[in-house]
Design an enzyme around this catalytic site. Sequence first.
Site, short mmCIF file in Angstrom:
data_model
loop_
_atom_site.label_atom_id
_atom_site.label_comp_id
_atom_site.label_asym_id
_atom_site.label_seq_id
_atom_site.Cartn_x
_atom_site.Cartn_y
_atom_site.Cartn_z
N ASP A 39 0.83 -1.21 0.00
CA ASP A 39 0.00 0.00 0.00
C ASP A 39 0.86 1.26 0.00
OD1 ASP A 39 -1.50 -2.22 0.83
OD2 ASP A 39 -2.93 -0.98 1.91
N HIS A 57 -1.08 4.47 -0.66
CA HIS A 57 -2.12 5.38 -0.15
C HIS A 57 -1.78 6.86 -0.33
CE1 HIS A 57 -5.17 2.75 1.34
NE2 HIS A 57 -4.33 2.03 2.05
N ASP A 85 -3.99 -0.46 -3.60
CA ASP A 85 -4.16 0.68 -2.68
C ASP A 85 -3.16 1.79 -2.98
OD1 ASP A 85 -6.28 -0.62 -1.58
OD2 ASP A 85 -5.54 -0.57 0.48
N ASP A 136 -6.17 7.25 -2.04
CA ASP A 136 -6.90 7.55 -0.80
C ASP A 136 -5.94 7.82 0.36
OD1 ASP A 136 -9.54 7.55 -1.65
OD2 ASP A 136 -9.75 5.38 -1.42
N ARG A 137 -6.47 8.59 1.33
CA ARG A 137 -5.82 8.95 2.58
C ARG A 137 -4.70 9.98 2.39
NH1 ARG A 137 -8.08 5.54 6.23
NH2 ARG A 137 -8.57 3.43 5.58
N ASN A 161 -8.39 -2.89 -2.63
CA ASN A 161 -9.78 -2.59 -2.28
C ASN A 161 -10.09 -1.10 -2.37
OD1 ASN A 161 -8.13 -2.34 0.19
ND2 ASN A 161 -10.06 -1.91 1.21
N HIS A 162 -9.06 -0.24 -2.42
CA HIS A 162 -9.29 1.20 -2.56
C HIS A 162 -9.32 1.65 -4.02
CE1 HIS A 162 -9.32 3.05 1.52
NE2 HIS A 162 -8.90 1.85 1.82
N HIS A 167 -3.87 -8.52 -3.18
CA HIS A 167 -3.92 -7.42 -2.23
C HIS A 167 -4.33 -7.85 -0.83
CE1 HIS A 167 -4.25 -3.39 -0.69
NE2 HIS A 167 -5.46 -3.64 -0.26
N ARG A 169 -14.77 -7.28 11.43
CA ARG A 169 -14.13 -6.00 11.80
C ARG A 169 -14.11 -5.04 10.62
NH1 ARG A 169 -8.52 -5.85 14.80
NH2 ARG A 169 -9.20 -3.79 15.43
N HIS A 224 -2.59 -4.66 2.36
CA HIS A 224 -3.92 -4.42 2.93
C HIS A 224 -3.94 -4.08 4.41
CE1 HIS A 224 -8.24 -4.57 2.92
NE2 HIS A 224 -8.36 -5.70 3.55
#
Length: 667
Positions: A179, A181, A208, A211-212, A240-241, A292, A396, A424
């Site tokens: 990741d 990000h 990923d 994002d963020r 997943n992002h 991922h 979760r 991930h």
Amino acid sequence: MEHIVTDMGCNASIDDREESKSEKAIRAAVLIQKWYRARRARLEISRRYSLSIFQSIEYADEQDQAQLASFFTFMLERYASPDAVDDTSSSSSVSHEGDSYLTEYENIEVPDSYCGPRLSFPLTLADANALLHAFKNGQLLHAHYVLKLLCETKKVLKEKPNINVVSVSYSKEITICGDLHGNLDDLFLIFYKNGLPSEKKPYVFNGDFVDRGQNSVEILIILFAFLLIYPNDVHLNRGNHEDYVINLRYGFSNEVFSKYKVHAKVILYVLQDVFSWLPLATIINKKVLILHGGISDTTDLDFLCSLERNKLKSLMRPPKPEREEQGKERAPTARPSMCAANEHVAGRTRRLSSSGFSELSRQNSQSGPTLKEWKQVMDILWSDPRMQKGCVPNKRRGGGCYFGPDTTARLFERYNLKLLIRSHEFKREGYELTHGGKVITIFSASNYYEEGSNKGAYIRLNPDLIPHFVQYQVRECTDKQNYWERVKTIERSALQILQEKIFAHRSTLTEAFEKHDCDNTGNISVSDWAAAMESVLCLELPWRTLLPHLAKTDPDGKVDYMSCFHNMEIAQSTEEVQPALVETLCKYRKELEVIFNIMDEDHSGLISFDEFRKTWRIFSSHLGIDAYDASIDKLAQSIDYNKDDYIDFSEFLEAFHVVHKRDKKPA
């Protein structure tokens, strides 16, 4: 003779004193060592529970995102027209028939005043270096070149299989990154330490990318540029992002709009398609599987190789059961009916293509993915390993599975694999080995939660398939702080976001506390307090350890449970407004921000108050919470944001920040 005796006595006295000093020095050293070890132990405890807070709240947010996606589906199914098409720029309208939108960049002129890199296609290494230089200096690539780059990337990705099969010869090794990000400095540091992608330096980037962080756009452009230059040596797995519904909440969509303004709509629309064509996994030398998230007990690599991956634009919308698609009897749903007054909102929702939602609605009219296809991809993008045997739903995160070592062993036996590399998950050291070293987690975004919170890492995999881990950390403030200061900074940040979440659930928590306080004393036992906190927040945190930071206790060890809320309050005074409404708005700030951004077609930051009221009514009805219609009007008047019948929603939501009382902004 006396002289000799006296002399010997003096020497003995000196030796005694020296021995006494030595013993004191040793005892002092032992005391210092004990103090140091105790201090380090306390810091380690603080660091661990701080990171647990960050991760637990991150996973809770992902569950909220799933709930928000359900609301989008609800809105679109009730109000969106499958044929809805909107202008994607102020100067032109994009036709979405076939791939005609891929040539939209031809309608965007590059002015002479543009000082950034000017790309020529097919791209060369000189173009890639120009991009790297420009981004290091904070420049943006013009929208014309961004769209051209995305369209060329899609052409290359469409030729890729669902699972890339890569061979590493004895002359070179391959680098695997996790990741990123949006952390551009991490990518620059990887290239500095490891070298740029090339035929001799192949890379796998394991999802990923966005994002963020603040530079997701730049990371995508760099990775896509190197993919075009070295299509056989740069491999990009989907994370997943890489999902446009996820991007709405976690910042990438807003980043595109802030950087590309008028052309952002078409860029995001093209990116939906590009993301859907990213390969799902990579296999190296037929022995190392790279994907991922993880696997489940039903993961079928042969099936994953054969599905149409581009049908899965977003995994946040599970397909309807096949019997519903075939028109058979449908199970009743508990969705609220909408009154005619909401038709205005319906009209607006039909025009929500600004973030790609017209595409989302069109999926209903096309042949979408089957439930099996959706679950197979969801599992490999969202799952996490665990030490216990078996495979259970990942509650979760709200998606995917927790898979144990037996699940890994069965997959390895079936496909003759020896290693699974996944990403991930945040890891403090940048990587982690589980399942007897057969599963490796690699995470490449350093300082993910807070400055100094973690290292990033990447893997060099040699032809013998032996992984070599390289750790790093982008340093800005950490060089100026000692270890104690870094841990305390992380701890303060973690406790603050936890206290904000606690305050946002004030009424529910108070009810849970009062159930244990039969005598209305205001105090309950530590175990009852911890149980109440977990029953409401569901964060799986060490509440007993956190107690001294969150609440006060009396001399008998009882918890003053209302002290959990004493140091926190809403950023702006709202005494005249119904407290339950204020708490609800505080709790759903992020969700409302996403909804407002969708509704704000011209990105002026303003929406009509009438529209806000109606959308709030639909949103609250869908979530099963009170609408507070009259209180909404009073709230706007009390905050004085109802200007010319429009709301500046960024200012409106700013009023519902939870802050420490000492940090409260003036009303």
